[in-house]
Design an enzyme around this catalytic site. Sequence first.
Site, PDB file in Angstrom:
ATOM      1  N   CYS A   1      -0.014   0.463   9.882  1.00  0.00           N
ATOM      2  CA  CYS A   1      -0.078   1.796   9.252  1.00  0.00           C
ATOM      3  C   CYS A   1      -1.575   1.930   8.670  1.00  0.00           C
ATOM      4  O   CYS A   1      -2.238   2.921   9.265  1.00  0.00           O
ATOM      5  CB  CYS A   1       0.843   2.144   8.051  1.00  0.00           C
ATOM      6  SG  CYS A   1       2.640   2.154   8.603  1.00  0.00           S
ATOM      7  N   HIS A   2      -2.135   1.182   7.705  1.00  0.00           N
ATOM      8  CA  HIS A   2      -3.392   1.487   7.337  1.00  0.00           C
ATOM      9  C   HIS A   2      -4.212   0.259   7.546  1.00  0.00           C
ATOM     10  O   HIS A   2      -5.425   0.212   6.842  1.00  0.00           O
ATOM     11  CB  HIS A   2      -3.256   1.910   5.996  1.00  0.00           C
ATOM     12  CG  HIS A   2      -2.426   3.277   5.963  1.00  0.00           C
ATOM     13  ND1 HIS A   2      -1.460   3.052   5.414  1.00  0.00           N
ATOM     14  CD2 HIS A   2      -3.057   4.403   6.057  1.00  0.00           C
ATOM     15  CE1 HIS A   2      -0.707   4.462   5.435  1.00  0.00           C
ATOM     16  NE2 HIS A   2      -1.984   5.122   5.813  1.00  0.00           N
ATOM     17  N   GLY A   3      -3.924  -0.902   8.197  1.00  0.00           N
ATOM     18  CA  GLY A   3      -4.901  -1.979   8.385  1.00  0.00           C
ATOM     19  C   GLY A   3      -4.985  -2.961   7.382  1.00  0.00           C
ATOM     20  O   GLY A   3      -5.947  -3.764   7.203  1.00  0.00           O
TER      21      GLY A   3
ATOM     22  N   HIS B   1       0.758  -1.043   0.030  1.00  0.00           N
ATOM     23  CA  HIS B   1      -0.144  -0.255   0.002  1.00  0.00           C
ATOM     24  C   HIS B   1       0.846   1.026  -0.009  1.00  0.00           C
ATOM     25  O   HIS B   1       0.963   1.942  -0.910  1.00  0.00           O
ATOM     26  CB  HIS B   1      -1.111  -0.097   1.296  1.00  0.00           C
ATOM     27  CG  HIS B   1      -1.850   1.128   1.027  1.00  0.00           C
ATOM     28  ND1 HIS B   1      -1.945   1.754   2.350  1.00  0.00           N
ATOM     29  CD2 HIS B   1      -2.717   1.769   0.347  1.00  0.00           C
ATOM     30  CE1 HIS B   1      -2.779   2.801   1.991  1.00  0.00           C
ATOM     31  NE2 HIS B   1      -3.094   3.071   0.951  1.00  0.00           N
TER      32      HIS B   1
END
Length: 188
Positions: A152-154, A128
């Site tokens: 960081c963003h799952g 990502h």
Amino acid sequence: MATLEHSETPGVDAGDGVRRRDFINIAAVAFGGVGAATVLLPLINQMNPSADVLALASIEVDLSAIKEGQAIKTIFRKQPLFVRHLTAAEITAADKTDPASLRDPQTLEQRTVGGKKQWLITMGVCTHLGCVPLGAGEGEVKGEFGGYFCPCHGSHYDTAARIRKGPAPKNLEVPKYAFKSDTVVQVG
């Protein structure tokens, strides 16, 4: 009165003037060539990879200390590399997943070397935004699918390091590698 012809100079043969001029031209060209080489060689040489980059062009990883179900982190080309020794249950779970249902469809067999399905080697960089996922270290969160979790963003990855949930568009990258023996793998 005697006149001197233009090409004649008192006390000098006509052939000497041509030889001197040729020598001066050759010397000037040679001097210019050496000067150009002196400037260009360092400029060209600075484009070569540095010694630390060449040293990391490939690495060898000893697999003998990695127990079944364990994963390790190491460094390859200044990025984290995950080496995971999959259990029979993790292999079965990965094989049961229909690749067509995945965002980036790949089977475990496509992500491992033939005959060594229990060894999963991936780059430890989330696809990502480049964070380092958790799950390779002892006691780290492995996410909903038992593989890796990017805090960081799952993004959640399964045991075959395939993206299953979250914003990551692709599976964790599998670098080029080959087994040198049953316990040593060369990455790169």
